[in-house]
Design a protein around this motif. Sequence first.
Motif, PDB file in Angstrom:
ATOM      1  N   LEU A 118       0.856  -1.185   0.000  1.00 27.74           N
ATOM      2  CA  LEU A 118       0.000   0.000   0.000  1.00 27.74           C
ATOM      3  C   LEU A 118       0.895   1.239   0.000  1.00 27.74           C
ATOM      4  O   LEU A 118       1.909   1.279   0.706  1.00 27.74           O
TER       5      LEU A 118
ATOM      6  N   THR B 200      -2.527   7.873   8.041  1.00 31.41           N
ATOM      7  CA  THR B 200      -1.825   6.939   8.931  1.00 31.41           C
ATOM      8  C   THR B 200      -0.846   7.671   9.857  1.00 31.41           C
ATOM      9  O   THR B 200      -0.460   7.147  10.901  1.00 31.41           O
TER      10      THR B 200
ATOM     11  N   ASP C 227       3.690  -4.218  14.830  1.00 31.48           N
ATOM     12  CA  ASP C 227       2.964  -3.560  13.733  1.00 31.48           C
ATOM     13  C   ASP C 227       2.378  -4.688  12.891  1.00 31.48           C
ATOM     14  O   ASP C 227       3.120  -5.463  12.287  1.00 31.48           O
TER      15      ASP C 227
ATOM     16  N   THR D 234       2.269  -4.775   8.036  1.00 30.23           N
ATOM     17  CA  THR D 234       3.238  -3.670   7.972  1.00 30.23           C
ATOM     18  C   THR D 234       3.367  -3.058   6.579  1.00 30.23           C
ATOM     19  O   THR D 234       3.742  -1.903   6.440  1.00 30.23           O
ATOM     20  N   GLY D 235       3.056  -3.807   5.520  1.00 30.43           N
ATOM     21  CA  GLY D 235       3.131  -3.241   4.155  1.00 30.43           C
ATOM     22  C   GLY D 235       4.524  -2.721   3.850  1.00 30.43           C
ATOM     23  O   GLY D 235       5.518  -3.460   3.940  1.00 30.43           O
TER      24      GLY D 235
ATOM     25  N   THR E 112       4.581  -7.744  11.108  1.00 31.70           N
ATOM     26  CA  THR E 112       4.072  -8.907  10.383  1.00 31.70           C
ATOM     27  C   THR E 112       3.345  -8.481   9.113  1.00 31.70           C
ATOM     28  O   THR E 112       2.830  -7.370   9.008  1.00 31.70           O
ATOM     29  N   ASP E 113       3.308  -9.385   8.175  1.00 33.05           N
ATOM     30  CA  ASP E 113       2.437  -9.210   7.010  1.00 33.05           C
ATOM     31  C   ASP E 113       2.153 -10.591   6.445  1.00 33.05           C
ATOM     32  O   ASP E 113       2.979 -11.502   6.565  1.00 33.05           O
ATOM     33  N   ILE E 114       0.989 -10.725   5.834  1.00 31.02           N
ATOM     34  CA  ILE E 114       0.648 -12.002   5.211  1.00 31.02           C
ATOM     35  C   ILE E 114       1.373 -12.140   3.870  1.00 31.02           C
ATOM     36  O   ILE E 114       1.525 -13.237   3.351  1.00 31.02           O
ATOM     37  N   SER E 115       1.854 -11.027   3.339  1.00 27.01           N
ATOM     38  CA  SER E 115       2.462 -11.020   2.002  1.00 27.01           C
ATOM     39  C   SER E 115       3.987 -11.005   2.090  1.00 27.01           C
ATOM     40  O   SER E 115       4.578 -10.016   2.546  1.00 27.01           O
TER      41      SER E 115
ATOM     42  N   ALA F 115       5.440  -7.982   0.287  1.00 29.63           N
ATOM     43  CA  ALA F 115       5.402  -6.727   1.060  1.00 29.63           C
ATOM     44  C   ALA F 115       6.529  -6.715   2.086  1.00 29.63           C
ATOM     45  O   ALA F 115       7.209  -5.694   2.272  1.00 29.63           O
TER      46      ALA F 115
ATOM     47  N   ALA G 238       2.983 -13.576   8.738  1.00 29.04           N
ATOM     48  CA  ALA G 238       2.010 -14.036   9.728  1.00 29.04           C
ATOM     49  C   ALA G 238       0.608 -13.642   9.297  1.00 29.04           C
ATOM     50  O   ALA G 238       0.409 -12.686   8.554  1.00 29.04           O
TER      51      ALA G 238
ATOM     52  N   ASN H  78      -2.751  -0.875  10.780  1.00 25.94           N
ATOM     53  CA  ASN H  78      -3.613  -0.272   9.759  1.00 25.94           C
ATOM     54  C   ASN H  78      -4.021  -1.430   8.856  1.00 25.94           C
ATOM     55  O   ASN H  78      -3.380  -1.690   7.843  1.00 25.94           O
TER      56      ASN H  78
ATOM     57  N   PRO I 115      -6.287  -3.952   6.270  1.00 28.13           N
ATOM     58  CA  PRO I 115      -7.137  -3.676   5.106  1.00 28.13           C
ATOM     59  C   PRO I 115      -8.567  -3.459   5.604  1.00 28.13           C
ATOM     60  O   PRO I 115      -9.058  -4.267   6.380  1.00 28.13           O
TER      61      PRO I 115
ATOM     62  N   ALA J 203      -4.901  -7.437  -1.213  1.00 28.50           N
ATOM     63  CA  ALA J 203      -4.754  -7.900   0.174  1.00 28.50           C
ATOM     64  C   ALA J 203      -4.535  -6.722   1.125  1.00 28.50           C
ATOM     65  O   ALA J 203      -4.758  -6.843   2.328  1.00 28.50           O
ATOM     66  N   ALA J 204      -4.075  -5.599   0.590  1.00 25.65           N
ATOM     67  CA  ALA J 204      -3.854  -4.412   1.431  1.00 25.65           C
ATOM     68  C   ALA J 204      -5.096  -3.535   1.504  1.00 25.65           C
ATOM     69  O   ALA J 204      -5.241  -2.730   2.423  1.00 25.65           O
TER      70      ALA J 204
ATOM     71  N   LEU K 126     -11.714  -7.993   9.531  1.00 26.50           N
ATOM     72  CA  LEU K 126     -10.482  -8.428  10.216  1.00 26.50           C
ATOM     73  C   LEU K 126     -10.371  -7.921  11.655  1.00 26.50           C
ATOM     74  O   LEU K 126      -9.577  -8.434  12.438  1.00 26.50           O
TER      75      LEU K 126
HETATM   76  C1  LIG Z   1      -3.841  -1.217   4.621  1.00 28.83           C
HETATM   77  S1  LIG Z   1      -2.298  -2.050   4.364  1.00 28.83           S
HETATM   78  C2  LIG Z   1      -1.282  -1.181   5.544  1.00 28.83           C
HETATM   79  C3  LIG Z   1       0.158  -1.127   5.178  1.00 28.83           C
HETATM   80  C4  LIG Z   1       0.998  -0.198   6.088  1.00 28.83           C
HETATM   81  N1  LIG Z   1       0.941  -0.638   7.460  1.00 28.83           N
HETATM   82  C5  LIG Z   1       0.487   1.222   6.001  1.00 28.83           C
HETATM   83  O1  LIG Z   1      -0.086   1.707   6.968  1.00 28.83           O
HETATM   84  O2  LIG Z   1       0.671   1.853   4.954  1.00 28.83           O
HETATM   85  C6  LIG Z   1      -2.636  -3.592   5.136  1.00 28.83           C
HETATM   86  C7  LIG Z   1      -1.497  -4.595   5.110  1.00 28.83           C
HETATM   87  O3  LIG Z   1      -1.945  -5.755   5.837  1.00 28.83           O
HETATM   88  C8  LIG Z   1      -1.548  -6.927   5.142  1.00 28.83           C
HETATM   89  N2  LIG Z   1      -2.494  -7.988   5.520  1.00 28.83           N
HETATM   90  C9  LIG Z   1      -3.704  -8.271   4.989  1.00 28.83           C
HETATM   91  N3  LIG Z   1      -4.276  -9.290   5.657  1.00 28.83           N
HETATM   92  C10 LIG Z   1      -3.406  -9.660   6.621  1.00 28.83           C
HETATM   93  C11 LIG Z   1      -3.426 -10.664   7.636  1.00 28.83           C
HETATM   94  N4  LIG Z   1      -4.469 -11.486   7.789  1.00 28.83           N
HETATM   95  N5  LIG Z   1      -2.348 -10.780   8.444  1.00 28.83           N
HETATM   96  C12 LIG Z   1      -1.281  -9.962   8.293  1.00 28.83           C
HETATM   97  N6  LIG Z   1      -1.216  -8.982   7.356  1.00 28.83           N
HETATM   98  C13 LIG Z   1      -2.266  -8.844   6.535  1.00 28.83           C
HETATM   99  C14 LIG Z   1      -1.548  -6.554   3.685  1.00 28.83           C
HETATM  100  O4  LIG Z   1      -0.705  -7.403   2.933  1.00 28.83           O
HETATM  101  C15 LIG Z   1      -1.068  -5.095   3.756  1.00 28.83           C
HETATM  102  O5  LIG Z   1       0.333  -5.021   3.622  1.00 28.83           O
END
Ligand SMILES: C[S@@+](CC[C@H](N)C(=O)[O-])C[C@H]1O[C@@H](n2cnc3c(N)ncnc32)[C@H](O)[C@@H]1O
Length: 321
Positions: A91, A97, A130, A133-134, A154-157, A160, A182, A227, A229, A250-251, A261
Amino acid sequence: MDIRAALKNGIAQLREANAPSFTLAAELLLLHVLSRNRTWLYAHPEEILSDTDANRFLDLITRRAAGEPTQHLTGKQEFWGLEFEVTPDVLIPRPETEHLIEVALDRLAVRELRANRPPKSDGAGLQIADIGTGSGCIAITLAKELPQANFVATDISPAALAVAKRNATRHAVADRIEFSQANLLSPVGAQHAAPHPGKIQNSAPPASRESRITDHDSRLFDLIASNPPYIGRREADSLAREVRDHEPHAALFGGYEGYELYADLITQSAQHLKPSGILVLELGHNSLEAVQPLLDTSAWTNIGVTNDLAAIPRILAAERV
Ligand SMILES: C[S@@+](CC[C@H](N)C(=O)[O-])C[C@H]1O[C@@H](n2cnc3c(N)ncnc32)[C@H](O)[C@@H]1O
């Protein structure tokens, strides 16, 4: 072609294509091609562009006119005065943010005051998470503000996480941030279920990087920030094409409604915060009504909502009892 003519041409093409903030976008793309700052640009309107630079600029203008975000073309976005690498895998950090950073730092300062310590802390001893984390913008900004704190991001991606790691290295905080793939705070591929609240004891700093990578699901934190999705899939058609067609889904999307979520995020946070630990969440423009009631349990106190500059309730914060 000189700079004035190139800029005029770029602005005209972007205006024609209905690109938002077309003048700024054309300027940023020209600055990017020339590796110059805005002061230089306006001091040298007669400077002639090389053919290579002129062609590169016109190519970027064409791509911007077709919907690619300016930040994907320049590869960067400023957040909290810091420059972050961005790619289509993360993202693009948003100004809203920055309110999350403000609230997190304010809440930590109030905690210091309550403990009769000076409010401006270097974060010594603090463990911060966090989630999602994106680009890493939240963890990295907090790491710059709290130079002694340690972080899990952490991030699922995995894609990212790779960008976030590069940003942490760029800002010289990589040694204090453990990046981990994660699902929220549960490591992907871990065999065990989410820890039982009664079993959480491990708040000591981990012994080694390897152990940290696998055991953060049982760690306790002073602050959890996220932050997540939060856009509803049902709203997808109303999104700008720059967002819908170019930023990772996913973001963006939290589910059909958008706020799906938050329930798991709040449950896991209750399990992973120390007593008096702080939870700070960014909200979607219409999430408050669905999310705030999730904090209405005996686990949480000092619940607060902060509006963004458009008066939208944007940040929800609470303290673990
Ligand atoms: C809205 S973005 C925020 C990115 C960054 N933290 C920011 O504020 O710009 C949400 C992030 O959460 C991740 N995400 C989505 N589902 C998730 C999950 N179940 N567990 C961990 N991360 C997840 C996405 O891949 C994305 O990087």
